[in-house]
Each structure stands twice: as C-alpha cells, then as structure tokens.
Design an enzyme around this catalytic site. Structure first.
Site, mmCIF file in Angstrom:
data_model
loop_
_atom_site.group_PDB
_atom_site.id
_atom_site.type_symbol
_atom_site.label_atom_id
_atom_site.label_comp_id
_atom_site.label_asym_id
_atom_site.label_seq_id
_atom_site.Cartn_x
_atom_site.Cartn_y
_atom_site.Cartn_z
ATOM 1 N N GLU A 382 12.294 56.017 61.645
ATOM 2 C CA GLU A 382 10.558 55.788 61.267
ATOM 3 C C GLU A 382 10.520 54.382 60.733
ATOM 4 O O GLU A 382 9.733 53.976 61.203
ATOM 5 C CB GLU A 382 10.608 56.735 59.961
ATOM 6 C CG GLU A 382 9.127 56.543 59.358
ATOM 7 C CD GLU A 382 8.122 57.275 60.063
ATOM 8 O OE1 GLU A 382 8.229 57.775 61.222
ATOM 9 O OE2 GLU A 382 6.744 57.322 59.947
ATOM 10 N N THR A 518 -5.598 57.462 71.064
ATOM 11 C CA THR A 518 -4.376 57.366 70.536
ATOM 12 C C THR A 518 -3.590 58.669 70.199
ATOM 13 O O THR A 518 -2.276 58.446 69.776
ATOM 14 C CB THR A 518 -4.662 56.520 69.053
ATOM 15 O OG1 THR A 518 -3.409 55.993 68.682
ATOM 16 C CG2 THR A 518 -4.967 57.435 67.885
#
Ligand SMILES: *[C@@H]1O[C@H](CO)[C@@H](O)[C@H](O)[C@H]1NC(C)=O
Ligand SMILES: *[C@@H]1O[C@H](CO)[C@@H](O)[C@H](O)[C@H]1NC(C)=O
Ligand SMILES: *[C@@H]1O[C@H](CO)[C@@H](O)[C@H](O)[C@H]1NC(C)=O
Ligand SMILES: *[C@@H]1O[C@H](CO)[C@@H](O)[C@H](O)[C@H]1NC(C)=O
Ligand SMILES: *[C@@H]1O[C@H](CO)[C@@H](O)[C@H](O)[C@H]1NC(C)=O
Length: 542
Positions: A382, A518
């Site tokens: 992440e 997106t």
C-alpha cells in the site's frame, strides 16, 4: 489528427526541453518505438482464467452479500460500506458486459430499477458515489446502447432505467454544489439530501467528478450536471493563491469551500489528489473541442513532474518513482494508488503524439512492477519509501530505511511503510496501458504474474480478500473484505490485457471510442459519436 498536433505545437518551448530531458532520462539512446499500430496477442486461455475468477467472486457475492455493498469472503457475510445500494453489483456491471457474462448481466439489469437512491442510513461521499455508482451506471448505459446494442432491447424499460437511476442519483447528490463558491461539500446525508457542512474539500474529490457529470449531461441533454462539475473544476484549473501551485501545474491538496482558495501546498500523484491529474487528459480524450484547457494543465503537470519530481533510489538507480511534495520540498515515498501514473503518462503520450511521455510512463510502469516483484507474495504494498540518490543522505527529507528493512531496500529499491493490499488495481491498470501502447508481451506476463499472485494469496472462502502484509507468508492473513473495485477494476484490466480487440479497448492510433473513468468504467467518448456517427441513442439499428 491535425487538431491534436497543432495544439501540441503551440505549447511553450520549455515544454520540448522537458520532453527532451524525459527522453534522455528514460531508456538512454534507444530508438523510440512507433506507438501507432502495435500488434496485439490475445490469449483466450488466460482471459478465461480471469473470467473464472470473476464468476467465482460474483457467485460468492450474489449468494452471501447481494444486494448489500461488499462481500466479506472469509466470514461469508457482507458490509454496507457504500450506502447499501449494491456497490459491488453496480461496479461489476461494466465488467460483466465486457466479458459477455449474460447470466450476471441479467441479475444486475433486473436489480438496477429497484435501487432506492433517495435513502441511506450512512454518510454519502460525493466522490465515491460518483466514480462507483454514477460511473458504473453511465458506462453500462453507454455499452448497452453502443457496441453491445445488438444483444439487448435497448429501448426497453430496463435500459432506460439505468439512465433514469443515474439521473435520480445525481439529482440527490447535486445539493453538494450549493456552497458559496460552487466547490462541492464531499460529505452528504440523504433523506432528504443535505450537506454535512464541511469547510474544505480535496483536489481529487473535487476534480474527479467532471467526466461522469459531463457525460450525464451529454446523455440526458440537461446541461446542469456538466455546469456544476466544471464550475468546481475551475478552481483547480486556476489555483489561487500561489501556495496552491508549488510547481507549475502541480497543486496542493485542500481547497476552502467559502473562498475557493487553496489551504496548503502539499500534494503528489497519490491518494487525495491523484485522479485530478488523471482526468485532465481523459477529459481532452473525451472531447478535444471542449477540454483543450484541461489538456494544457495536464501537460504542465506532466512536464513539472518530469522536471522536478523524478527520483531514483540509492540502491536501485534503474528505478524511477515520482516524489511527493510539501510546498517545494520533496518527500521520497509513494503508494500503490500512485502507480496509475505510468498508465496516465502513456495515455497522455498516445493522445498528444508525444512518444517521450509514453517512454517516461513505461519507466514508471516497470518501477511499479518492481514493487510487486520485490515482495514475498509478489504483490506490491500500500505504501513504500526509498532514499533519493541525488539528495544528501543526511537531509531531513531523505532518511534511510529502518534496520529491519535494510535488506529489502538493498535488494528491491524500496521499503514498506504499510504492507496491506486492498485488492487495488493501479499496477495492473498501468500494465494494461503499457501493453496497449506497445503490444509487448512483457506486460501481459507481468499482469499474469500479478494475477497468479493475487489468485494464490487473496483467494479464500467465497471470494477474494484484502491482505494484512504482502511481505509476509500468506500475505500476513486475510482481512476479510472484498472491495467493490475488485469487480470494476482488477478483474476488468486483467481480463482486457488478454482479451480480443473490442470497441472499448484502449487504442494507440487516436481511434479510441471509450475512456475509462477512475473506477475503470468505460465511458463513450463524445467525439467518437460525432466522428463515426454509427451509433444512435434510442434509434433503431443503422
Ligand atoms: C425519490 O425522490 C424523488 C423526488 O422526490 C421522487 O420523484 C422519486 O419517486 C423517489 N424515488 C423512490 C424510489 O422513492
Ligand atoms: C423492446 O422493448 C419495447 C418497450 O418495452 C417493446 O415495445 C418492443 O417490442 C421490444 N422489442 C423487442 C424486439 O423485443
Ligand atoms: C508551506 O508554505 C506556507 C506558506 O509559506 C507555510 O505557511 C507552510 O507552513 C508551509 N508548509 C510546509 C509543510 O512547509
Ligand atoms: C550534511 O553533511 C554535510 C557534509 O558533511 C554538512 O556540510 C551538512 O551540514 C549536513 N547537513 C545536515 C542537515 O546535517
Ligand atoms: C486460482 O485459484 C483457484 C483456487 O485456488 C485455482 O483453482 C485456480 O486454478 C487458480 N487459477 C490459476 C490460473 O492459477
């Protein structure tokens, strides 16, 4: 495409200097390939393996969670993290359409008219609701009334319900824009629709509405939605005061709703600001006549990124990451979310006929690949950090790795500051753009490696789960959550890189008919209809 070339030629001379630097910074003196007519290599076996994963996780969701938002695959339960309107169903819709999964399509089609967008218990995010629900509905409508129309009765009430629901949702959301500046409050409550009363909003949450809201206006003929989103966007296209634009085209992250002024100068290509940059070039692709100014701002941001943000780790000078900034001070960390940037540079390069942007994007793509290849599971983290090779090693903004991560850093060129994996798509998304620009099998191999790693580590119970730590055995354990964007994005981009050519595939030759929002929902390009005139809305077959 003279319009594109002519416009590109008008850009300032400094722009070519930056591009020359980019070309030099990337693969040295290697001759740039022609990104026009790449040869693609569909792989039906691999495409089918992705389809199996999609079916498996859909069936798990349908059995244990539908019509709630998200599946908890380990406990076979659900969570209503997106207002309980069936986020996974709406997010899976365009992927099911592209895969031709007609049983699943039928389940979703029948469900859409029953969503009640007037009611929800929880706070509504304008941004998340726009990209997942509004984007998902508009995309499905565009696909069903466009390239898939021969498979549907696209004049019937189920199809019309898709657009009707999109409009109902936007009619509830639009109260967000009722602020002194017109910059929306991202946080809402429904029943009846009202603002939470936030005093500021973020650059991504303001700047990632304009594609969906403009499309809604173009489809309904009602200009109010486009106007609202474009008025808000103006504050990002003309940032004030100077604090809000520390480098030309690169912005801070927070804007005041009462004054329209930027509140800080901290930003990056990562979460919170990312998709604002993404949509600048995508709006130009959507309609080059209306969004020329958006293109100019993307070029400015891209050139500044190349000029100011390029950073190479001390242990892996072959890798290229983009630094984050606080005012004009750089910070050398990045994240999975930011890895869409390679794909976005590639799309910009293809759209503007600038091979240097494509080449620079490919460098970013292979560096994000390295964050996958460097971990125990083969999945990227992440959040990650590195030490910049040109900044003094004792500078306060350039610390080295903590002791226990030194070996990882020596070998891989990054260390991990958050090892979670939430089924995010950005790295595979960028592999997809790299593949569509070059046709190189390498990118299919990278996508396949990533898919196998995710399939081996995240697959559990009735679906696929997020992980605690990608650099631990078995991903450090499952955190029992399957985000709706697993269906919309991971499954779609992984499938498309192995699938046959189709009208929704990204193209390298300026003939794109769709642009992906997106959340990876393909939206039909406005210019496409004018140019080809082959699909009509609500008309019979031509
Ligand atoms: C939602 O509210 C609108 C406006 O009040 C109304 O027209 C519509 O019928 C409502 N929809 C549902 C599903 O209740
Ligand atoms: C399509 O749906 C419309 C509206 O429900 C109906 O009138 C028409 O007969 C249908 N067409 C076909 C081919 O089924
Ligand atoms: C950025 O600059 C502004 C205005 O000069 C200053 O108030 C602020 O503290 C700076 N922020 C950082 C993180 O340096
Ligand atoms: C870093 O090291 C250099 C050379 O030893 C020294 O001149 C400089 O003051 C140091 N900077 C910091 C921030 O410690
Ligand atoms: C994905 O995982 C499932 C379950 O472990 C397995 O049956 C399947 O073969 C895997 N797919 C591939 C392509 O390895």
């Amino acid at each position: 495409m003279h319009i594109l070339r002519g416009a590109a030629a008008l850009l300032a001379a400094s722009h070519s200097v930056v591009l020359a630097a980019a070309a030099e910074a990337s693969a040295s003196d290697q001759k740039l390939p022609p990104y026009r007519y790449p040869k693609y290599h569909p792989d039906p076996k691999r495409a089918n393996a992705v389809r199996q994963a999609f079916r498996l996780s859909w069936d798990g969701y349908y059995k244990h969670a539908f019509p709630h938002d998200s599946l908890r695959p380990v406990s076979n339960s659900y969570e209503d993290d997106r207002n309980g309107w069936g986020a996974s169903a709406v997010d899976a819709f365009s992927t099911a359409l592209i895969m031709g999964e007609y049983k699943i399509i039928d389940q979703i089609l029948r469900y859409i008219p029953h969503i009640n967008f007037n009611q929800t218990e929880s706070e509504v995010s304008l941004f998340e609701t726009t990209i997942r629900y509004l984007g998902g509905l508009l995309s499905a409508y565009d696909l069903i009334t466009g390239p898939l129309q021969r498979y549907f009765n696209y004049t019937d009430h189920q199809t019309r319900a898709i657009l009707h629901q999109a409009r109902c949702l936007a009619d509830n959301l639009k109260v967000a824009f009722d602020t002194p500046t017109g910059i929306p409050d991202n946080n809402l409550f429904f029943g009846p629709p009202r603002k939470k009363g936030s005093t500021s909003n973020g650059v991504a949450t303001i700047g990632t509405l304009v594609l969906e809201w403009t499309r809604l206006s173009d489809l309904t003929g009602d200009p109010q939605y486009a106007k609202l989103s474009q008025k808000a966007e103006r504050y990002l296209l003309h940032p004030r005061p100077a604090l809000g634009e520390p480098f030309p085209g690169l912005l801070g992250s927070s804007v005041n709703l009462d004054t329209g002024l930027f509140e800080n100068g901290a930003g990056g290509w990562g979460g919170g600001t990312d998709s604002f940059y993404e949509y600048l070039i995508k709006m130009y692709l959507y309609d080059c006549h209306r969004f020329g100014h958006y293109r100019d701002r993307w070029v400015l941001a891209a050139d500044s990124s190349i000029r100011y943000l390029i950073s190479h780790p001390t242990t892996r000078p072959d890798l290229t990451f983009l630094a984050m900034w606080r005012n004009r001070t750089l910070h050398y960390f990045s994240e999975h979310l930011a890895c869409f940037n390679g794909g976005n540079f590639i799309l910009g390069g293809l759209t503007l006929d600038e091979p240097a942007y494509v080449q620079f994007g490919l460098d970013l793509v292979s560096s994000c690949y390295a964050t996958y290849a460097g971990t125990l599971t083969g999945i990227g983290p992440e959040l990650f950090q590195w030490q910049d090779s040109t900044t003094p090693l004792n500078a306060t903004n350039n610390p080295g790795p903590p002791g226990e991560q030194k070996r990882l850093y020596d070998r891989a060129g990054f260390w991990i500051t958050n090892g979670g994996y939430q089924l995010r798509p950005e790295v595979i998304e960028s592999f997809y753009y790299a593949y569509r620009a070059t046709g190189e099998k390498k990118y299919q191999e990278w996508a396949w490696e990533a898919f196998l790693a995710v399939n081996a580590t995240c697959r559990v119970g009735s679906g696929y789960s997020s992980l605690a730590d990608v650099n631990k055995l078995e991903g450090g354990g499952w955190t029992d959550f399957q985000e709706s964007f697993w269906f919309a994005e991971v499954m779609k981009y992984t499938y498309l890189i192995f699938a046959e050519d189709a009208p929704w595939q990204v193209r390298a030759d300026h003939e794109n008919q769709f642009v992906f929002n997106t959340e990876a929902h393909p939206i039909r390009i406005a210019g496409g209809r004018e140019r080809y005139g082959i699909w009509g809305y609500g008309r019979g077959d031509i």
